[in-house]
Design a protein around this motif. Structure first.
Motif, short mmCIF file in Angstrom:
data_model
loop_
_atom_site.label_atom_id
_atom_site.label_comp_id
_atom_site.label_asym_id
_atom_site.label_seq_id
_atom_site.Cartn_x
_atom_site.Cartn_y
_atom_site.Cartn_z
N LEU A 129 0.88 -1.17 0.00
CA LEU A 129 0.00 0.00 0.00
C LEU A 129 0.91 1.21 0.00
O LEU A 129 1.87 1.26 0.79
CB LEU A 129 -0.85 0.05 1.27
CG LEU A 129 -2.09 -0.79 1.37
CD1 LEU A 129 -2.77 -0.55 2.73
CD2 LEU A 129 -3.07 -0.48 0.26
N ARG A 130 0.63 2.20 -0.87
CA ARG A 130 1.49 3.38 -0.92
C ARG A 130 0.68 4.61 -1.25
O ARG A 130 -0.19 4.59 -2.11
CB ARG A 130 2.56 3.20 -2.00
CG ARG A 130 3.66 4.26 -1.92
CD ARG A 130 4.73 3.97 -2.97
NE ARG A 130 6.01 4.59 -2.69
CZ ARG A 130 6.25 5.89 -2.70
NH1 ARG A 130 5.28 6.75 -2.94
NH2 ARG A 130 7.45 6.36 -2.47
N TYR A 131 0.99 5.69 -0.50
CA TYR A 131 0.39 6.99 -0.80
C TYR A 131 1.51 8.03 -0.78
O TYR A 131 2.28 8.06 0.18
CB TYR A 131 -0.67 7.38 0.23
CG TYR A 131 -1.14 8.80 0.01
CD1 TYR A 131 -2.04 9.10 -1.00
CD2 TYR A 131 -0.64 9.84 0.78
CE1 TYR A 131 -2.45 10.41 -1.21
CE2 TYR A 131 -1.04 11.14 0.56
CZ TYR A 131 -1.94 11.43 -0.43
OH TYR A 131 -2.32 12.72 -0.67
N PRO A 132 1.60 8.87 -1.79
CA PRO A 132 0.93 8.76 -3.08
C PRO A 132 1.50 7.58 -3.86
O PRO A 132 2.57 7.07 -3.54
CB PRO A 132 1.24 10.09 -3.76
CG PRO A 132 2.49 10.59 -3.11
CD PRO A 132 2.49 10.03 -1.72
N GLY A 133 0.76 7.18 -4.88
CA GLY A 133 1.03 5.95 -5.61
C GLY A 133 2.47 5.68 -6.00
O GLY A 133 3.03 4.67 -5.62
N GLY A 134 3.11 6.56 -6.73
CA GLY A 134 4.43 6.23 -7.24
C GLY A 134 5.50 7.25 -6.97
O GLY A 134 6.58 7.18 -7.54
N SER A 135 5.25 8.22 -6.12
CA SER A 135 6.25 9.26 -5.89
C SER A 135 6.10 9.81 -4.48
O SER A 135 5.70 9.09 -3.58
CB SER A 135 6.09 10.37 -6.93
OG SER A 135 4.80 10.96 -6.81
N THR A 136 6.41 11.07 -4.31
CA THR A 136 6.20 11.75 -3.03
C THR A 136 5.40 13.02 -3.30
O THR A 136 5.34 13.50 -4.44
CB THR A 136 7.54 12.15 -2.37
OG1 THR A 136 8.20 13.09 -3.21
CG2 THR A 136 8.42 10.95 -2.12
N LEU A 137 4.79 13.55 -2.26
CA LEU A 137 4.13 14.85 -2.39
C LEU A 137 5.20 15.92 -2.51
O LEU A 137 6.38 15.68 -2.23
CB LEU A 137 3.23 15.11 -1.19
CG LEU A 137 2.06 14.15 -0.99
CD1 LEU A 137 1.24 14.57 0.23
CD2 LEU A 137 1.18 14.09 -2.23
N GLU A 138 4.81 17.12 -2.90
CA GLU A 138 5.77 18.22 -3.04
C GLU A 138 6.53 18.47 -1.73
O GLU A 138 7.69 18.84 -1.75
CB GLU A 138 5.03 19.49 -3.47
CG GLU A 138 5.95 20.61 -3.87
CD GLU A 138 5.21 21.80 -4.45
OE1 GLU A 138 5.65 22.92 -4.19
OE2 GLU A 138 4.20 21.59 -5.14
N SER A 139 5.89 18.21 -0.61
CA SER A 139 6.53 18.40 0.70
C SER A 139 7.55 17.33 1.02
O SER A 139 8.28 17.43 1.99
CB SER A 139 5.46 18.39 1.79
OG SER A 139 4.86 17.09 1.87
N GLY A 140 7.59 16.26 0.20
CA GLY A 140 8.49 15.15 0.46
C GLY A 140 7.81 13.98 1.14
O GLY A 140 8.39 12.91 1.28
N PHE A 141 6.56 14.13 1.54
CA PHE A 141 5.85 13.09 2.30
C PHE A 141 5.46 11.89 1.42
O PHE A 141 5.05 12.05 0.29
CB PHE A 141 4.57 13.68 2.91
CG PHE A 141 3.65 12.63 3.47
CD1 PHE A 141 3.95 12.00 4.67
CD2 PHE A 141 2.50 12.27 2.80
CE1 PHE A 141 3.11 11.02 5.18
CE2 PHE A 141 1.65 11.29 3.31
CZ PHE A 141 1.96 10.68 4.51
#
Length: 196
Positions: A129-141
């Motif tokens: 399970l991963r959020y966000p799907g394939g990367s990170t949010l702009e904040s790095g989260f």
């Protein structure tokens, strides 16, 4: 004559100073970034506390014993700090995995984290399970849970938040503020050390 020139220079300097004050000191260079100090680490500590609590709550959803293998504070952005919380736990059986993923997905959904579910491959296939799907949010989260029959891992990279990385690491802030025992042979739980 010298007295007259000196008087004019003083008057001119006073007028220039007043003009600069009125124009917002337009001739000043661009403002410098504020230097991060220990006194302004409260935001970084609050973020770590929040995401450590979420890691521990997610561990409870899955169950079993867990070990922390979190990073020290790392520099990010311009004067920021972040951590990667990594927790290592028990494996899940194929029969139990759907329930665990559904429960964890529901918990994260309530926080606004709509996680993508996918299969993992390799020597020990399982699920993720991963959020966000394939990367990170702009904040790095990002947050990710992986599991197979041999073990599970939970990773949360905290958002980049203003903080003094050197000071946070000198304090060993993250090491002292988790209920999950660190993955250090022979080390006791930080919470056990704090108990009289």
């Amino acid at each position: 004559m010298i007295r007259e020139r000196t008087g004019r220079l003083v008057t001119l300097a006073a007028l220039l100073a007043a003009g600069l004050a009125l124009t917002g000191c337009a001739s000043d260079p661009a403002p410098k970034e504020p230097r991060m100090t220990a006194s302004n680490n409260s935001a970084a500590k609050q973020v770590w506390d929040e995401f450590n609590a979420e890691a521990e709550a997610s561990q409870e959803v899955i169950g079993g014993s867990w070990l922390a293998s979190d990073t020290a504070a790392r520099a990010c952005g311009s004067g920021g700090a972040q951590w990667v919380l990594t927790r290592l736990g028990p494996g899940t059986t194929v029969a139990d995995r759907d329930r665990v993923l559904a429960d964890l997905s529901t918990r994260w959904q309530a926080k606004g984290w709509t996680a993508d579910r996918s299969a993992t491959t390799g020597d020990y296939p399982g699920v993720q399970l991963r959020y966000p799907g394939g990367s990170t949010l702009e904040s790095g989260f990002f947050v990710r849970f992986r599991s197979n029959e041999n073990g599970s891992s939970l990773q949360i990279q905290t958002p980049c938040t203003p903080g003094d990385v050197d000071q946070l690491n000198r304090e060993k802030y993250a090491e002292k503020h988790t209920n999950t025992p660190p993955d250090i042979p022979g080390a006791s739980s930080p919470s056990a050390e704090a108990t009289p």
